[in-house]
Design a protein around this motif. Structure first.
Motif, PDB file in Angstrom:
ATOM      1  N   GLU A  32       5.227  -5.200   5.144  1.00  0.00           N
ATOM      2  CA  GLU A  32       4.573  -3.908   5.413  1.00  0.00           C
ATOM      3  C   GLU A  32       3.192  -3.858   4.748  1.00  0.00           C
ATOM      4  O   GLU A  32       2.228  -3.355   5.316  1.00  0.00           O
ATOM      5  CB  GLU A  32       5.420  -2.761   4.846  1.00  0.00           C
ATOM      6  CG  GLU A  32       6.681  -2.498   5.617  1.00  0.00           C
ATOM      7  CD  GLU A  32       6.410  -1.927   7.006  1.00  0.00           C
ATOM      8  OE1 GLU A  32       5.965  -0.781   7.083  1.00  0.00           O
ATOM      9  OE2 GLU A  32       6.650  -2.644   7.998  1.00  0.00           O
ATOM     10  N   MET A  33       3.093  -4.391   3.516  1.00  0.00           N
ATOM     11  CA  MET A  33       1.803  -4.373   2.799  1.00  0.00           C
ATOM     12  C   MET A  33       0.786  -5.241   3.522  1.00  0.00           C
ATOM     13  O   MET A  33      -0.375  -4.864   3.666  1.00  0.00           O
ATOM     14  CB  MET A  33       1.980  -4.848   1.344  1.00  0.00           C
ATOM     15  CG  MET A  33       2.645  -3.816   0.476  1.00  0.00           C
ATOM     16  SD  MET A  33       3.002  -4.432  -1.175  1.00  0.00           S
ATOM     17  CE  MET A  33       1.580  -3.874  -2.070  1.00  0.00           C
ATOM     18  N   ILE A  34       1.257  -6.378   4.002  1.00  0.00           N
ATOM     19  CA  ILE A  34       0.346  -7.266   4.741  1.00  0.00           C
ATOM     20  C   ILE A  34      -0.125  -6.535   5.998  1.00  0.00           C
ATOM     21  O   ILE A  34      -1.312  -6.512   6.327  1.00  0.00           O
ATOM     22  CB  ILE A  34       1.047  -8.610   5.095  1.00  0.00           C
ATOM     23  CG1 ILE A  34       1.292  -9.401   3.819  1.00  0.00           C
ATOM     24  CG2 ILE A  34       0.220  -9.428   6.088  1.00  0.00           C
ATOM     25  CD1 ILE A  34       2.240 -10.583   3.960  1.00  0.00           C
ATOM     26  N   GLY A  35       0.817  -5.842   6.685  1.00  0.00           N
ATOM     27  CA  GLY A  35       0.486  -5.090   7.889  1.00  0.00           C
ATOM     28  C   GLY A  35      -0.549  -4.013   7.597  1.00  0.00           C
ATOM     29  O   GLY A  35      -1.487  -3.800   8.378  1.00  0.00           O
ATOM     30  N   LEU A  36      -0.409  -3.327   6.448  1.00  0.00           N
ATOM     31  CA  LEU A  36      -1.338  -2.246   6.088  1.00  0.00           C
ATOM     32  C   LEU A  36      -2.745  -2.769   5.848  1.00  0.00           C
ATOM     33  O   LEU A  36      -3.734  -2.100   6.152  1.00  0.00           O
ATOM     34  CB  LEU A  36      -0.877  -1.570   4.788  1.00  0.00           C
ATOM     35  CG  LEU A  36      -0.025  -0.310   4.877  1.00  0.00           C
ATOM     36  CD1 LEU A  36       0.151   0.289   3.494  1.00  0.00           C
ATOM     37  CD2 LEU A  36      -0.631   0.723   5.828  1.00  0.00           C
ATOM     38  N   HIS A  37      -2.826  -3.972   5.261  1.00  0.00           N
ATOM     39  CA  HIS A  37      -4.144  -4.502   4.871  1.00  0.00           C
ATOM     40  C   HIS A  37      -4.796  -5.362   5.941  1.00  0.00           C
ATOM     41  O   HIS A  37      -5.906  -5.808   5.780  1.00  0.00           O
ATOM     42  CB  HIS A  37      -4.022  -5.279   3.555  1.00  0.00           C
ATOM     43  CG  HIS A  37      -3.677  -4.370   2.403  1.00  0.00           C
ATOM     44  ND1 HIS A  37      -2.514  -4.493   1.681  1.00  0.00           N
ATOM     45  CD2 HIS A  37      -4.323  -3.286   1.898  1.00  0.00           C
ATOM     46  CE1 HIS A  37      -2.465  -3.529   0.764  1.00  0.00           C
ATOM     47  NE2 HIS A  37      -3.550  -2.791   0.876  1.00  0.00           N
ATOM     48  N   GLY A  65      12.870   1.793   4.139  1.00  0.00           N
ATOM     49  CA  GLY A  65      12.922   2.920   3.213  1.00  0.00           C
ATOM     50  C   GLY A  65      11.501   3.291   2.800  1.00  0.00           C
ATOM     51  O   GLY A  65      10.561   2.521   2.997  1.00  0.00           O
ATOM     52  N   THR A  66      11.345   4.473   2.191  1.00  0.00           N
ATOM     53  CA  THR A  66      10.032   4.893   1.706  1.00  0.00           C
ATOM     54  C   THR A  66       9.643   3.990   0.533  1.00  0.00           C
ATOM     55  O   THR A  66      10.448   3.800  -0.386  1.00  0.00           O
ATOM     56  CB  THR A  66      10.101   6.353   1.211  1.00  0.00           C
ATOM     57  OG1 THR A  66      10.687   7.127   2.258  1.00  0.00           O
ATOM     58  CG2 THR A  66       8.748   6.898   0.860  1.00  0.00           C
ATOM     59  N   TRP A  67       8.443   3.428   0.550  1.00  0.00           N
ATOM     60  CA  TRP A  67       8.068   2.521  -0.550  1.00  0.00           C
ATOM     61  C   TRP A  67       6.741   2.914  -1.208  1.00  0.00           C
ATOM     62  O   TRP A  67       6.315   2.302  -2.169  1.00  0.00           O
ATOM     63  CB  TRP A  67       8.038   1.068  -0.067  1.00  0.00           C
ATOM     64  CG  TRP A  67       7.120   0.802   1.095  1.00  0.00           C
ATOM     65  CD1 TRP A  67       7.410   0.986   2.414  1.00  0.00           C
ATOM     66  CD2 TRP A  67       5.770   0.320   1.039  1.00  0.00           C
ATOM     67  NE1 TRP A  67       6.329   0.650   3.189  1.00  0.00           N
ATOM     68  CE2 TRP A  67       5.305   0.227   2.372  1.00  0.00           C
ATOM     69  CE3 TRP A  67       4.907  -0.059  -0.003  1.00  0.00           C
ATOM     70  CZ2 TRP A  67       4.020  -0.206   2.691  1.00  0.00           C
ATOM     71  CZ3 TRP A  67       3.633  -0.501   0.323  1.00  0.00           C
ATOM     72  CH2 TRP A  67       3.193  -0.569   1.642  1.00  0.00           C
ATOM     73  N   TYR A  68       6.095   3.958  -0.720  1.00  0.00           N
ATOM     74  CA  TYR A  68       4.885   4.465  -1.387  1.00  0.00           C
ATOM     75  C   TYR A  68       4.719   5.933  -1.040  1.00  0.00           C
ATOM     76  O   TYR A  68       5.451   6.451  -0.180  1.00  0.00           O
ATOM     77  CB  TYR A  68       3.645   3.667  -0.958  1.00  0.00           C
ATOM     78  CG  TYR A  68       3.204   3.921   0.472  1.00  0.00           C
ATOM     79  CD1 TYR A  68       2.130   4.758   0.755  1.00  0.00           C
ATOM     80  CD2 TYR A  68       3.874   3.331   1.547  1.00  0.00           C
ATOM     81  CE1 TYR A  68       1.746   4.999   2.072  1.00  0.00           C
ATOM     82  CE2 TYR A  68       3.493   3.568   2.852  1.00  0.00           C
ATOM     83  CZ  TYR A  68       2.435   4.394   3.110  1.00  0.00           C
ATOM     84  OH  TYR A  68       2.058   4.648   4.403  1.00  0.00           O
ATOM     85  N   GLY A  69       3.803   6.632  -1.716  1.00  0.00           N
ATOM     86  CA  GLY A  69       3.473   8.002  -1.329  1.00  0.00           C
ATOM     87  C   GLY A  69       4.082   9.083  -2.191  1.00  0.00           C
ATOM     88  O   GLY A  69       3.769  10.246  -2.023  1.00  0.00           O
TER      89      GLY A  69
END
Ligand code: NAD
Length: 344
Positions: free
Chosen positions: A338-343, A202-206
């Motif tokens: 997902e956050m780990i993937g982004l960073h 699902g959308t989790w930021y933005g």
């Protein structure tokens, strides 16, 4: 997915052809949250045509073996191209988001009426078997949702009409259009009113994310920064129910294959919580104490809302059952990855 073949298509094809043919399902809005999960669930039984306006690299889930198309379904030509050759249509395409988005983009939300209108016209022209429309609890009259100690909403509570401005009016109009395509032209339509769906992908930021994902993200950010102050929209006492994505997908299949649900029906969890309780559940996953700051000027929607599932139960013998604690844990872990993937 079990599916009764409609009379119309039985006339069009011989039994022999039907036995040999694998049928095709169109999922409009396939690059989105619910659409992506629906595509995944249909692939064992159908050839899937997946359509979305977003570039493919932005789809939340994409499967190479499907007929994946990038198209703007507000355009009628595109709707006709998308529907041609399909047996079933699932319309989940809409320009939407959480309260922060829909309160500030009313005209944009209402333009999704073009998608449903043109898909219905195409569905009729190509004599498809069944048409599914994703409606919303935002169709319900605002004056029935003014108290956080809610009486769950029954389907009849949508009238006299006073839905959520913009987004809710579009949904109510579009479900009504499905009804009249059935009454006037015989197109078999199924309409579900989803109540707050959440889960992985699902959308989790933005800015378009909804409360469960937003709170998971905020708690993860608190842990990462070792700063346990978090902002909450409203006073936290507004109430909602939240349905886990696997229940939503199961419900779509049950409603689509039902021979009796020829009216818009609730599809939601009945586990009512306040936003403060939702925050408690997420905090418990990490076992952290949070310092809450209430933003009373932020968009918060209606005061209280829950789903009455009497009709869904009566017609399918089933209702959503994944607990919020279990669903939030899955969602939290997915957002964390997902956050780990982004960073990284
Ligand atoms: P989402 O935003 O993730 O998915 C919608 C998809 O539609 C997006 O990928 C978007 O790009 C696509 N789309 C928008 N305009 C398009 C166009 N012109 N042509 C083609 N594609 C277009 O939202 P979601 O949460 O997956 O919701 C799916 C459906 O369920 C929507 O109709 C929504 O209104 C409805 N709904 C969702 C919820 C919820 O809690 N998620 C609640 C009630 C109703």
């Amino acid at each position: 997915v079990q599916f009764e073949v409609g009379e119309q298509s039985q006339q069009l094809r011989s039994r022999h052809d039907l036995l040999l043919m694998r049928r095709t399902a169109l999922v409009a809005g396939a690059g989105g949250f619910i659409g992506g999960h629906l595509v995944r669930s249909l692939m064992a039984d159908f050839d899937v045509r997946a359509v979305d306006i977003k570039p493919r690299e932005e789809w939340y889930q994409i499967f190479a073996q499907n007929d994946n198309r990038v198209m703007d379904l507000q355009e009628d030509d595109n709707c006709f191209m998308a529907v041609e050759g399909c047996d079933l249509v699932y319309n989940l395409a809409a320009d939407m988001g959480g309260m922060g988005f829909i309160e500030n983009n009313k005209a944009q939300c209402m333009l999704s009426v073009l998608i449903n209108t043109n898909l219905l016209r195409a569905a009729l022209a190509f004599k498809i078997e069944r048409y599914f429309y994703a409606s919303s609890a935002c169709v319900y009259a605002a004056d029935k949702q003014t108290d956080s100690h809610v009486t769950a909403l029954k389907e009849a509570d949508a009238y006299p009409a006073m839905p959520e401005d913009g987004y809710g009016w579009e949904k109510l109009f579009s479900e009504r259009m499905c009804r009249h395509f059935t009454e006037d032209f015989g197109l078999v339509t199924r309409v579900a009113r989803f109540h707050n769906v959440y889960g992985p992908y699902g959308t989790w930021y933005g800015g378009r994310e909804k409360a469960p994902a937003a709170i998971c993200r905020k708690v993860l950010e608190s842990v990462a920064s070792d700063d346990y102050n978090i902002d909450i929209w409203g006073d936290g006492e507004q109430t909602r129910s939240f349905m886990y994505i696997s229940d939503c997908i199961e419900g779509i299949h049950r409603i689509m294959t039902s021979d009796t649900i020829d009216f818009p029906v609730n599809l939601g969890s009945t586990e009512l919580v306040s936003i403060n309780e939702l925050v408690d559940l997420v905090a418990a996953i990490e076992n952290v104490e949070l310092e809450r700051h209430y933003d009373l000027s932020a968009p918060q929607g209606v005061r209280g809302r829950n789903s009455d599932n009497t009709l869904l139960l009566e017609h399918t013998g089933w209702e959503p059952s994944v607990s919020l604690a279990d669903g939030l844990t899955e969602t939290y872990e997915w957002i964390q990855s997902e956050m780990i993937g982004l960073h990284s």
